[in-house]
Design an enzyme around this catalytic site. Structure first.
Site, short mmCIF file in Angstrom:
data_model
loop_
_atom_site.label_atom_id
_atom_site.label_comp_id
_atom_site.label_asym_id
_atom_site.label_seq_id
_atom_site.Cartn_x
_atom_site.Cartn_y
_atom_site.Cartn_z
N ASP A 61 48.64 11.81 18.36
CA ASP A 61 48.56 12.26 16.98
C ASP A 61 48.77 13.77 16.86
OD1 ASP A 61 48.20 9.75 15.96
OD2 ASP A 61 46.06 9.94 15.58
N ASN A 133 45.79 16.88 7.87
CA ASN A 133 44.46 16.31 8.07
C ASN A 133 43.40 16.87 7.13
OD1 ASN A 133 44.97 14.43 10.02
ND2 ASN A 133 44.18 15.61 11.73
N GLU A 134 43.19 18.19 7.19
CA GLU A 134 42.09 18.76 6.40
C GLU A 134 42.23 20.26 6.26
OE1 GLU A 134 41.47 19.73 10.26
OE2 GLU A 134 40.99 17.63 9.83
N ARG A 144 22.01 28.24 12.08
CA ARG A 144 20.91 28.68 11.22
C ARG A 144 21.05 30.17 10.89
NH1 ARG A 144 16.04 26.57 9.83
NH2 ARG A 144 14.34 28.01 9.41
N ASP A 165 27.21 25.88 6.09
CA ASP A 165 28.14 26.40 7.10
C ASP A 165 29.56 26.45 6.56
OD1 ASP A 165 26.07 26.64 8.85
OD2 ASP A 165 26.79 25.15 10.29
N THR A 176 39.69 10.29 9.82
CA THR A 176 39.23 9.82 11.13
C THR A 176 39.12 10.97 12.13
OG1 THR A 176 41.52 9.30 11.72
CG2 THR A 176 40.19 7.52 10.81
N TYR A 178 38.25 15.47 12.02
CA TYR A 178 37.15 16.41 11.80
C TYR A 178 36.16 15.87 10.77
CZ TYR A 178 35.32 21.27 11.54
OH TYR A 178 34.55 22.41 11.60
N ASN A 179 36.68 15.28 9.70
CA ASN A 179 35.85 14.71 8.65
C ASN A 179 34.83 13.72 9.20
OD1 ASN A 179 35.30 13.58 5.76
ND2 ASN A 179 36.10 11.80 6.88
N LEU A 180 35.27 12.86 10.10
CA LEU A 180 34.39 11.84 10.66
C LEU A 180 33.28 12.49 11.50
CD1 LEU A 180 33.99 8.75 10.83
CD2 LEU A 180 35.40 8.78 12.90
#
Length: 270
Positions: A61, A133-134, A144, A165, A176, A178-180
């Site tokens: 991919d 993809n994103e 933190r 963040d 499927t 980074y989102n996942l």
């Protein structure tokens, strides 16, 4: 008609398949420079392959995404070398005959192409390619007491605000990836929606599916800079306070060849 081929770098199997395809098809073939060097042939940079009528990507991919970004809106046919392969539907064993068949159908004017939406980010000082993809909008670093203040709106209506963040906006193709890993849902490729997911927010909202004809805005503040990344490869900094706009890109990714067996590919995620 002209065919372009991009093979995964430093992968002898990909180069071998590229050679088999170029010798089998009855149309002019142009190779990317790295593949051409391996085969002692003339080549060109991948971006120039956009002048071809069809580009074959041989690898995983990642290779497909690289080729698609560089040659869009030229159709891309993906040959999968055994990875998860959400974008590569053709096996090495079938690639020569499949490519030849698609070439014949394109010459006859009856090839079926699948179109996948891309995501375009715009904002002050931003110069990013469309994302397959994103797009991620991030603070200077994660963890933190870091991050940034965000305000996310869809067509001007408030969805979420607070400290986080970052924010991830994904296409169905990228759902499927980074989102996942950030807890977002998998989206079927036939669903025309983007997914908005907050990243480690102090007061997190559930992920939101947004129709692709909507505009998403992310206002950022509370940090010395923010980073906007397209597909994790191309990054640009913005100086808060700033507003990043995300919308469907003008050109989709166009996929040639047999349609992906989506649920078969999902099994490989285990």
């Amino acid at each position: 008609m002209e065919l372009g081929i991009v093979a995964k770098r430093e992968t002898p199997r990909a180069v071998e398949l590229a050679d088999r395809i170029r010798r089998h098809v009855d149309v002019p073939v142009t190779l990317d420079n790295l593949t051409a060097d391996e085969l002692d042939a003339n080549g060109t940079d991948v971006t120039s392959l956009s002048a071809c009528d069809l580009v074959v990507s041989i690898g995983g991919d990642g290779t497909f995404l690289f080729a698609a970004r560089e040659v869009s809106p030229t159709p891309v046919l993906g040959v999968n070398l055994g990875e998860v392969g959400f974008l590569n539907a053709v096996s090495p064993e079938e690639c020569v005959e499949t490519v030849a068949g698609v070439v014949e159908r394109m010459q006859a004017g009856d090839a079926e192409l699948q179109e996948l939406p891309q995501l375009q980010a715009t904002g002050p000082g931003l110069s990013l390619p469309a994302a397959v993809n994103e797009v991620a909008v991030l603070g200077p670093q994660r963890g933190r007491d870091n991050g940034l203040d965000i305000d996310v709106r869809v067509n001007g209506e408030g969805y979420s605000s607070g400290r986080a963040d970052g924010v991830l906006v994904s296409t169905p193709t990228g759902s499927t990836a980074y989102n996942l890993s950030e807890g977002g849902p998998i989206v079927h490729p036939d669903v025309s929606a983007f997914v908005v997911t907050e990243m480690c927010a102090e007061s997190s909202m559930p992920s939101l599916a947004v129709p692709t004809d909507r505009t998403i805005t992310v206002h950022v503040d509370g940090a010395d800079h923010a980073v906007v990344a397209a597909d994790g490869r191309t990054r640009s900094q913005v100086a808060p306070p700033a507003e990043i706009t995300l919308a469907v890109a003008a050109d989709p990714v166009r996929i040639a060849g047999p349609k992906l067996e989506f649920f078969t590919a999902l099994d490989k995620l285990d």
